[in-house]
Enzyme design. Sequence first.
Site, PDB file in Angstrom:
ATOM      1  N   ASP A  75       0.670  -1.227  -0.064  1.00 50.57           N
ATOM      2  CA  ASP A  75       0.056   0.205   0.069  1.00 50.57           C
ATOM      3  C   ASP A  75       1.002   1.442   0.089  1.00 50.57           C
ATOM      4  O   ASP A  75       1.596   1.372   1.074  1.00 50.57           O
ATOM      5  CB  ASP A  75      -0.841  -0.135   1.249  1.00 50.57           C
ATOM      6  CG  ASP A  75      -1.816   1.007   1.246  1.00 50.57           C
ATOM      7  OD1 ASP A  75      -1.665   2.118   0.590  1.00 50.57           O
ATOM      8  OD2 ASP A  75      -2.755   1.273   2.157  1.00 50.57           O
ATOM      9  N   TYR A 168      -7.307  15.195  -8.434  1.00 48.31           N
ATOM     10  CA  TYR A 168      -6.401  14.355  -9.334  1.00 48.31           C
ATOM     11  C   TYR A 168      -5.500  15.043 -10.076  1.00 48.31           C
ATOM     12  O   TYR A 168      -4.399  14.726 -10.324  1.00 48.31           O
ATOM     13  CB  TYR A 168      -7.335  13.539 -10.182  1.00 48.31           C
ATOM     14  CG  TYR A 168      -6.536  12.464 -11.010  1.00 48.31           C
ATOM     15  CD1 TYR A 168      -5.771  11.325 -10.494  1.00 48.31           C
ATOM     16  CD2 TYR A 168      -6.415  12.597 -12.322  1.00 48.31           C
ATOM     17  CE1 TYR A 168      -5.279  10.294 -10.936  1.00 48.31           C
ATOM     18  CE2 TYR A 168      -5.907  11.544 -13.021  1.00 48.31           C
ATOM     19  CZ  TYR A 168      -5.302  10.371 -12.482  1.00 48.31           C
ATOM     20  OH  TYR A 168      -4.636   9.262 -13.110  1.00 48.31           O
ATOM     21  N   LYS A 172      -1.312  15.132 -10.111  1.00 47.81           N
ATOM     22  CA  LYS A 172      -0.457  14.539 -11.362  1.00 47.81           C
ATOM     23  C   LYS A 172       0.242  15.646 -11.629  1.00 47.81           C
ATOM     24  O   LYS A 172       1.523  15.490 -12.009  1.00 47.81           O
ATOM     25  CB  LYS A 172      -1.500  14.137 -12.572  1.00 47.81           C
ATOM     26  CG  LYS A 172      -2.197  13.052 -12.114  1.00 47.81           C
ATOM     27  CD  LYS A 172      -1.166  11.616 -12.103  1.00 47.81           C
ATOM     28  CE  LYS A 172      -1.922  10.409 -11.929  1.00 47.81           C
ATOM     29  NZ  LYS A 172      -0.929   9.293 -11.541  1.00 47.81           N
ATOM     30  N   ALA A 201      -6.277   5.238 -21.407  1.00 54.04           N
ATOM     31  CA  ALA A 201      -5.950   3.909 -21.558  1.00 54.04           C
ATOM     32  C   ALA A 201      -7.133   2.944 -21.371  1.00 54.04           C
ATOM     33  O   ALA A 201      -7.592   2.902 -20.212  1.00 54.04           O
ATOM     34  CB  ALA A 201      -4.819   3.519 -20.791  1.00 54.04           C
TER      35      ALA A 201
END
Length: 260
Positions: A75, A168, A172, A201
């Site tokens: 983790d 997010y 990133k 993807a």
Amino acid sequence: MIPLPTPPPGRDLLAGKVVVVTAAAGTGIGSAVAQRCLEEGAKVVVSDWHERRLKEKAADLDAAHPGFVHAQVCDVTSEADVQGLIDAAVSHFGRIDIMVNNAGLGGSTSIVDMTDDEWSRVIDVSLNGTFRATRAALRQFIAQGEGGVVVNNASVIGWRAQADQAHYAAAKAGVMALTRCAAVDVAAHGIRVNAVAPSLAAHPFLAKVTSEELLRDLEKREVSGRAAEPWEVANVIVFLASDYSSYLTGEVISVSSQHP
């Protein structure tokens, strides 16, 4: 319609190397990276927080590449787990040469409604987890004294804005900055640090957590009119991990037409 490409054969680009991949138990980029690295001659340590899926994935990979695969539960929000991953890789294969930080967590919430817990969870997995694993790998590379490579999985969303993705996108963008700064810190040790920035993807799990409408919209943004196959992103990671990119460090390679 242009037919989908097929994966190229392995060329032993990573022969003799030991690769560690986080979040490799699913059906996405991490799993594809493990597969492609094995096809390129590497020994691979696959890790994930989900023990059952990890065991199943490792068994599948080992069946095709016996003796070249080791699994370690990890983790990335736990510093102890991350260090345990590096230690297990070194114990099993004697060293590590390449660290692929694929673990990440997304979500879809307007910043107006986002809770501290939602923000912190995404940051902790996607950015802090990448930091922890990068740090642990770099320390091991320095101790080995023979260089090494880190490849981080960022995202084009680190460059562009998208609704409901503040946590997010921030994570990133942070991975991109971490990549550039880490590369400067360890260049004198012959260690390279780069990142890929995919957009979309295609894999089965993605369809379960993303609306069909959003998937179609993201596909339309690509000049190819389709999502990348996970192995197509994995191939760029293999390139960055290989000696073919020996002069490349501190870079973020867009695996998408959506570079700013």
